[in-house]
Scaffold this active site. Sequence first.
Site, short mmCIF file in Angstrom:
data_model
loop_
_atom_site.label_atom_id
_atom_site.label_comp_id
_atom_site.label_asym_id
_atom_site.label_seq_id
_atom_site.Cartn_x
_atom_site.Cartn_y
_atom_site.Cartn_z
N TYR A 103 0.83 -1.20 0.00
CA TYR A 103 0.00 0.00 0.00
C TYR A 103 0.86 1.25 0.00
O TYR A 103 2.02 1.24 0.39
CB TYR A 103 -0.99 0.01 1.17
CG TYR A 103 -0.42 0.23 2.55
CD1 TYR A 103 -0.47 1.49 3.15
CD2 TYR A 103 0.11 -0.83 3.30
CE1 TYR A 103 0.02 1.69 4.43
CE2 TYR A 103 0.59 -0.63 4.57
CZ TYR A 103 0.54 0.63 5.14
OH TYR A 103 1.03 0.83 6.41
N TYR A 119 -4.56 0.86 -1.21
CA TYR A 119 -4.23 -0.52 -0.88
C TYR A 119 -4.26 -1.40 -2.14
O TYR A 119 -5.16 -1.26 -2.98
CB TYR A 119 -5.23 -1.09 0.12
CG TYR A 119 -5.09 -0.56 1.52
CD1 TYR A 119 -4.08 -1.02 2.37
CD2 TYR A 119 -5.97 0.41 2.01
CE1 TYR A 119 -3.96 -0.55 3.66
CE2 TYR A 119 -5.84 0.89 3.31
CZ TYR A 119 -4.84 0.41 4.13
OH TYR A 119 -4.71 0.89 5.40
N TYR A 120 -3.30 -2.29 -2.21
CA TYR A 120 -3.29 -3.32 -3.24
C TYR A 120 -3.14 -4.66 -2.51
O TYR A 120 -2.08 -5.27 -2.47
CB TYR A 120 -2.14 -3.08 -4.23
CG TYR A 120 -2.27 -1.75 -4.94
CD1 TYR A 120 -3.01 -1.64 -6.11
CD2 TYR A 120 -1.69 -0.60 -4.41
CE1 TYR A 120 -3.16 -0.42 -6.75
CE2 TYR A 120 -1.84 0.63 -5.04
CZ TYR A 120 -2.57 0.72 -6.21
OH TYR A 120 -2.72 1.94 -6.84
N ARG A 121 -4.27 -5.05 -1.89
CA ARG A 121 -4.25 -6.24 -1.03
C ARG A 121 -5.36 -7.23 -1.37
O ARG A 121 -5.41 -8.32 -0.78
CB ARG A 121 -4.37 -5.82 0.44
CG ARG A 121 -5.74 -5.35 0.84
CD ARG A 121 -5.83 -4.59 2.14
NE ARG A 121 -5.21 -5.22 3.29
CZ ARG A 121 -5.14 -4.62 4.50
NH1 ARG A 121 -5.64 -3.40 4.66
NH2 ARG A 121 -4.56 -5.23 5.50
N GLY A 240 -7.81 9.21 22.45
CA GLY A 240 -7.04 10.21 21.75
C GLY A 240 -6.26 11.10 22.70
O GLY A 240 -5.62 10.63 23.64
N ASP A 323 -0.95 0.66 17.47
CA ASP A 323 -0.22 -0.60 17.60
C ASP A 323 0.85 -0.49 18.69
O ASP A 323 1.04 -1.41 19.48
CB ASP A 323 0.44 -0.97 16.28
CG ASP A 323 -0.54 -1.05 15.13
OD1 ASP A 323 -1.72 -1.37 15.38
OD2 ASP A 323 -0.13 -0.78 13.98
#
Length: 402
Positions: A103, A119-121, A240, A323
């Site tokens: 991506y 995205y190319y998933r 946040g 994460d």
Amino acid sequence: MSGPAAGTASAATTTDVVCLGESMVTFLPSQPGRLADVPSFGRGIGGAESNVACALAAAGHRAAWVGRVGADGFGEHLVETIAGYGVDTSAVRRDPDRPTGIYFRTATDRGTDTHEVAYYRAGSAASAMSPANVPYEELFAGRILHLSGITAALSADCLALLRELTAARPGRPLVSFDVNHRPHLWRGGDADASVLLELARRSDLVFVGEDEAEEAWGIVGAEAIRAALPEPSVVVVKRGSAGATVFASGLRPGPRSSIAGGAEHAPGARPTEGGGAENAPGAGSTGGGGAECAVGGAESGPDTVTHVPALRVDVVAAVGAGDAFAAGFLSATLRGLPVRDRARHGHLMAAAVLTVPGDLTEPPARDHADRLAALDDDAWGTLRLGPGWTAADRAPEEVRTP
């Protein structure tokens, strides 16, 4: 077809955390602006679960990442880079028929209208993960199994896999679940984001943003989120800039032992604020979040609610912080630290990532982070962290970036 194992780095016999999910090669812009205007990109890696594994390994824990990559150069790069952080990649599988996902993204904050991700998933190797082709022995080998809602959105088989891994069964490790709602992944699918609530309720420890709970489930406010997630022993609501609120239940003895960072406690027993004597099973605690809460029992008592303010950070790039927060919280959980300090370590790990351009960075030295996490409330409230802060307390030769 699962294919042969692709990993080269192998962790110690006892793994602290096993992370399962898709990792992709990411292309980072050389300058701010629209994707249409960026002249060049630098190559990196990205993936919620592998990010957590890398951060935990860099912090000194035994972490493993389980996933599928294509039998291509991008897959090779992913495995080698993740293994370079000290992560066990021996259970990663190569798929000869499907590609590794990639991506491109802009440099802006993911939460802004100007942020772009391409995205190319679709049809990636990771989207073919299913209950029939993952290595259950490796997945259940750790003290904690960390999962994410992103995996559930990749395909019907991936959703079936997460339902299988979160099902109650003898010997199941503590299941940590980061909701990680990504709206674009759910468009046009057979399922919708409501299944994330189902998966979260089947887990032991849940991370969820206040904003994503409202967007995915229409639930507003930390208390309402906890009410919708009564089963998990610990629910961490990320708010946040307002910080994080942790709902931690007092546990009674259950089929799984507590995660106490090496200290031997009876299943579900909780040390007192000073970490010495144990409370009776299921006893609640009061105060400002100093009481430690074990995770992983079958029945729960009253919640301890702990709010931990966020840090002031000079942000370089607002990506990867969620994460990193999960990794910091899990690290402190493995060490048996008090609930307040677990959240503070989450904030510190997130601050480390926010002050660099990419999704991953070298975390602060453990003694450095421990000193900051132990600050009194006034000092914590005035702490400000900027680029380079993680190395400020180390000799140059101690700083390692894979």
